[in-house]
Write an enzyme that holds these catalytic residues in place. Structure first.
Site, short mmCIF file in Angstrom:
data_model
loop_
_atom_site.label_atom_id
_atom_site.label_comp_id
_atom_site.label_asym_id
_atom_site.label_seq_id
_atom_site.Cartn_x
_atom_site.Cartn_y
_atom_site.Cartn_z
N ALA A 222 -59.11 -2.21 -26.70
CA ALA A 222 -58.22 -1.26 -26.45
C ALA A 222 -57.08 -1.97 -25.73
CB ALA A 222 -58.50 -0.30 -25.69
N ILE A 223 -55.82 -2.07 -26.36
CA ILE A 223 -54.66 -2.66 -25.89
C ILE A 223 -53.69 -1.69 -25.01
CG2 ILE A 223 -52.85 -4.18 -26.01
CD1 ILE A 223 -54.29 -5.36 -28.56
N ASP B 214 -45.76 -3.42 -18.58
CA ASP B 214 -44.47 -3.28 -18.28
C ASP B 214 -43.45 -4.50 -19.29
OD1 ASP B 214 -44.65 -1.82 -16.03
OD2 ASP B 214 -45.19 -3.29 -14.51
N THR B 215 -44.22 -5.24 -19.80
CA THR B 215 -43.45 -6.15 -20.94
C THR B 215 -43.84 -5.82 -22.20
OG1 THR B 215 -45.27 -7.93 -20.75
CG2 THR B 215 -43.37 -7.78 -18.83
N ASP C 197 -59.02 -12.66 -27.44
CA ASP C 197 -60.07 -13.68 -27.27
C ASP C 197 -61.12 -13.24 -28.83
OD1 ASP C 197 -59.48 -14.84 -25.10
OD2 ASP C 197 -60.03 -13.06 -24.06
N PHE D 91 -61.20 -6.07 -21.57
CA PHE D 91 -60.02 -6.37 -20.67
C PHE D 91 -60.00 -5.16 -19.48
CE2 PHE D 91 -55.65 -5.90 -19.26
CZ PHE D 91 -55.36 -7.24 -18.51
N HIS E 276 -45.95 -7.52 -23.99
CA HIS E 276 -46.93 -8.53 -23.78
C HIS E 276 -48.20 -7.95 -24.81
CE1 HIS E 276 -50.00 -11.74 -22.73
NE2 HIS E 276 -50.77 -10.98 -22.29
#
Length: 138
Positions: free
Chosen positions: A69-70, A74-75, A47, A11, A77
């Site tokens: 890596a996450i 802004d939320t 995924d 991502f 999520h």
């Protein structure tokens, strides 16, 4: 020799975080005398359970290390993604009776913090090897 599957979430491709995590994972496997027999790149951490499941089904793969890596947004999520990935990977490990290690960093971290945690790629591989060897004695 432990045969590993590797799942790498892509991502945050614009920054080399997951690429560096993969590099560290490969170095750790080499140092331990393990072999990464298959690598699957997926769009994001959400995924990873499906790809890990496909690898865990293969009889020649002893364990699967999952990297990602996450980074916070802004939320909330990032928290949702992290929870879903962790739960899905746990399910794969139990249902397939195959070690699946969580080398996904985050949530709640900045890009800089993600870059500081690339060593988790190696940790995930070392954990996969260790758990495989331990479970083989049972």
């Amino acid at each position: 020799m432990v045969a590993l599957g590797l799942v790498v979430a892509q991502f945050n491709k614009e920054r080399p975080v997951t690429h560096e995590m993969e590099s560290r994972a490969r170095e750790a496997a080499d140092e331990a005398g393990a072999e990464i027999v298959e690598t699957i790149e997926v769009p994001g951490s959400y995924d990873t359970p499906l790809a890990a499941d496909r690898l865990a089904r293969r009889p020649e793969i002893d364990a699967v290390a999952v990297l990602g890596a996450i980074v916070t947004g802004d939320t909330d999520h990032d928290q949702v993604i992290a929870d879903a990935a962790a739960a899905g990977l746990t399910d794969v490990s139990i249902e397939r009776d195959t070690p699946v290690t969580l080398g996904i960093t985050g949530p709640g971290m900045s890009h800089a913090e993600a870059e500081e945690r690339v060593h988790h790629g190696a940790s995930a591989v070392r954990s996969a090897i260790s758990l495989t060897e331990e479970l083989d004695t049972l």
